[in-house]
Design an enzyme around this catalytic site. Structure first.
Site, PDB file in Angstrom:
ATOM      1  N   ASP A   9      -9.466   1.801 -23.530  1.00  0.00           N
ATOM      2  CA  ASP A   9     -10.264   1.131 -24.262  1.00  0.00           C
ATOM      3  C   ASP A   9      -9.328   0.768 -25.765  1.00  0.00           C
ATOM      4  O   ASP A   9      -8.468   1.357 -26.093  1.00  0.00           O
ATOM      5  CB  ASP A   9     -11.236   2.156 -24.847  1.00  0.00           C
ATOM      6  CG  ASP A   9     -12.576   1.525 -25.523  1.00  0.00           C
ATOM      7  OD1 ASP A   9     -12.203   0.434 -26.435  1.00  0.00           O
ATOM      8  OD2 ASP A   9     -13.737   1.939 -25.440  1.00  0.00           O
ATOM      9  N   ASP A  53     -12.991   0.455 -20.393  1.00  0.00           N
ATOM     10  CA  ASP A  53     -13.993  -0.342 -21.123  1.00  0.00           C
ATOM     11  C   ASP A  53     -13.761  -1.979 -20.816  1.00  0.00           C
ATOM     12  O   ASP A  53     -12.788  -2.268 -19.877  1.00  0.00           O
ATOM     13  CB  ASP A  53     -13.480  -0.504 -22.479  1.00  0.00           C
ATOM     14  CG  ASP A  53     -14.271  -1.067 -23.606  1.00  0.00           C
ATOM     15  OD1 ASP A  53     -15.529  -1.205 -23.383  1.00  0.00           O
ATOM     16  OD2 ASP A  53     -13.959  -1.759 -24.523  1.00  0.00           O
ATOM     17  N   MET A  55     -14.597  -4.887 -23.030  1.00  0.00           N
ATOM     18  CA  MET A  55     -14.421  -5.830 -23.844  1.00  0.00           C
ATOM     19  C   MET A  55     -12.774  -5.445 -24.714  1.00  0.00           C
ATOM     20  O   MET A  55     -12.888  -4.732 -25.569  1.00  0.00           O
ATOM     21  CB  MET A  55     -15.316  -5.940 -25.165  1.00  0.00           C
ATOM     22  CG  MET A  55     -16.712  -6.198 -24.475  1.00  0.00           C
ATOM     23  SD  MET A  55     -16.860  -7.554 -23.694  1.00  0.00           S
ATOM     24  CE  MET A  55     -16.717  -8.886 -24.795  1.00  0.00           C
ATOM     25  N   ASN A 338      18.858   0.173  37.006  1.00  0.00           N
ATOM     26  CA  ASN A 338      19.172  -0.460  35.854  1.00  0.00           C
ATOM     27  C   ASN A 338      20.439  -1.284  36.108  1.00  0.00           C
ATOM     28  O   ASN A 338      20.666  -2.380  35.430  1.00  0.00           O
ATOM     29  CB  ASN A 338      19.342   0.554  34.682  1.00  0.00           C
ATOM     30  CG  ASN A 338      18.220   1.254  34.271  1.00  0.00           C
ATOM     31  OD1 ASN A 338      17.278   0.514  34.158  1.00  0.00           O
ATOM     32  ND2 ASN A 338      18.371   2.558  33.662  1.00  0.00           N
ATOM     33  N   GLU A 373      15.114   9.495  33.611  1.00  0.00           N
ATOM     34  CA  GLU A 373      14.157   9.387  34.709  1.00  0.00           C
ATOM     35  C   GLU A 373      13.551  10.618  35.243  1.00  0.00           C
ATOM     36  O   GLU A 373      12.989  10.759  36.246  1.00  0.00           O
ATOM     37  CB  GLU A 373      15.092   8.463  35.955  1.00  0.00           C
ATOM     38  CG  GLU A 373      16.142   9.450  36.182  1.00  0.00           C
ATOM     39  CD  GLU A 373      17.489   9.142  35.557  1.00  0.00           C
ATOM     40  OE1 GLU A 373      18.353   9.563  36.261  1.00  0.00           O
ATOM     41  OE2 GLU A 373      17.318   9.019  34.363  1.00  0.00           O
TER      42      GLU A 373
END
Length: 457
Positions: A9, A53, A55, A338, A373
């Site tokens: 405020d 506030d 204002m 792989n 695995e």
């Protein structure tokens, strides 16, 4: 720990008044005299609730609120606008800016303190969830704050509990343009309706004829399935004490009759936004927990979870004198998959392998990726003979049907070797059992692979 309240405020006398009120109730109070200072303090996480506030010279309270609620770092901080503005349009403007409440000066001490206490309790719950969800950003889960900023609070499911037809029809008509509305005129049935309905908000009239609306609110808060359901109370102008009591037992927000339609819409949106934000936080926490105990590639539990859970299962087996068996599975010659076809093909095999394992065991069995695995299946209440039957069935299932790789462009024949061990009861331990199963697996590999070998002990 007491909540820290930021009072914003530009009039020092107003700041001192609120500071004195809040300090008398043992809140920690911080102050700011303009919007810029308030935004900076919130950004630094120096407050739990903002009393704001409207204002002010540099930036009005509506703009401060909008900026707080649009910033992911400050979105979660509750904002209460405290102002001399008293028109319904002002309240709606504040709520649409993202305020959690709008109090008109002069504000009674009871109303102010009860509202701050209510919001501080909710903030503590949210903060705990936010703290737990912080790691979700580091592991790739979308921030709940960013979703919350874009949330409209519309398309909710709302349960209205009111036994006055003229009242609930007006409320339902106002909300029907944005939400799906159900009406319950019998308060005794409202609890069951709320528990089964998957609602985003419950609106309760405190002027029910033969039932205490606050008791219903208390029951909603006490039941696990409805504990997180927001409650918006509708009260008569002279019901201030009941409203204060309602905030103490968990009512999230309230409206005073006659109900302003725009304010009703705005407050409903606010509560639905909060609920969805909290649900996203909980979902993120749950997702992070699941990621911590789940193997990302196969969807099976990981080694960390298995080692913890296996210990509990072994203790249970020992105390109840029940059998417990464990299978250690290893895909044969996986390295060559792989090396020959690439790691993407290897990942395809691992995912499909995990799927076949999951389909071959019971719901109470625990399947985990142990590493690379190698997999482990823990089988409660299963002796060695039954475990061997399951293992052989799984071995045949894997070997009998080729594995698709590279999106179906190729196929591979895969086999596996399995070692089995059983828990020896009191005096045995899970590490020894796993070691025996691993030794049985080694013998299966040594004797030619694609076979099941049980621990001889």
């Amino acid at each position: 720990m007491s909540a820290r309240i930021l009072v914003v405020d530009d009039i020092p006398a107003n700041v001192k008044l609120l500071e004195a009120r809040l300090s008398a109730e043992y809140f920690d109070v911080a102050t700011a005299y303009n919007g810029t200072e308030a935004l900076a303090m919130c950004e630094r996480a120096e407050c739990d609730i903002v009393l704001l506030d409207v204002m002010m010279p540099d930036m009005d309270g509506f703009e401060v609120c909008r900026r707080l609620k649009s910033n992911p770092a400050t979105h979660h901080i509750p904002v209460v606008i405290v102002t001399a503005l008293d028109q319904p349009s002002d309240r709606v403007r504040g709520l649409e800016a993202g305020a959690d409440d709008f109090l008109t000066k002069p504000v009674s001490d009871v109303a102010l303190i009860s509202r701050v206490r209510s919001l501080s309790r909710l903030k503590m719950v949210t903060d705990e969830l936010r703290m737990r969800a912080l790691t979700t950003r580091e592991i790739g889960i979308q921030s709940a704050e960013r979703d919350a900023i874009n949330e409209t609070g519309r398309n909710g499911r709302i349960l209205i509990v009111d036994d006055r037809k003229s009242s609930y029809e007006r409320i339902a008509q106002t909300l029907a343009a944005e939400h799906t509305i159900d009406i319950e005129t019998n308060p005794s049935d409202a609890m069951f309706h709320a528990a089964e309905g998957d609602y985003d908000l419950m609106i309760v009239s405190l002027g029910l004829q033969d039932f205490d609306g606050l008791r219903l609110c208390s029951q909603v808060r006490s039941l696990e399935r409805t504990r997180g359901l927001p409650i918006l109370a509708i009260a008569e102008p002279d019901n201030n004490q009941r409203l204060v009591r309602g905030l103490e037992i968990g009512v999230n927000d309230y409206l005073i009759r006659p109900v302003d339609k725009n304010e009703l819409l705005a407050r409903v949106r606010t509560q639905i936004k909060k609920k969805r934000y909290t649900e996203r936080l909980r979902d993120n926490v749950q997702a992070s927990i699941e990621m911590a105990i789940t193997d990302g590639l196969t969807g099976l539990h990981n080694r960390r979870y298995m080692e913890t859970h296996l210990g509990a299962l072994a203790e249970q087996a020992a105390s109840r004198a029940k059998p417990l068996s464990v299978l250690v599975l290893d895909i044969d010659f996986f390295k060559s998959v792989n090396d020959t076809h690439g790691h993407d093909a290897g990942d395809d095999v691992l995912r499909e392998f995990a799927l076949r394992v999951r389909k071959s065991i019971r719901n109470i069995d625990l399947a985990c990726r142990y590493g690379g695995e190698e997999f482990v299946v823990v089988m409660p209440e299963t002796d060695m003979a039954v475990a061997a039957m399951v293992a052989e069935r799984l071995r045949r299932k894997v070997a009998s049907e080729p594995f698709s790789i590279q999106g179906g462009a190729g196929q591979l024949t895969v086999t596996l070797s399995i070692g089995i061990a059983a828990f020896g009861g009191p005096g045995d331990d899970v590490a020894a059992m796993l070691k025996r199963a691993d030794q049985a697996l080694y013998r299966a590999k040594r004797d030619g692979r694609n076979r099941v070998v049980a621990d001889a002990a």
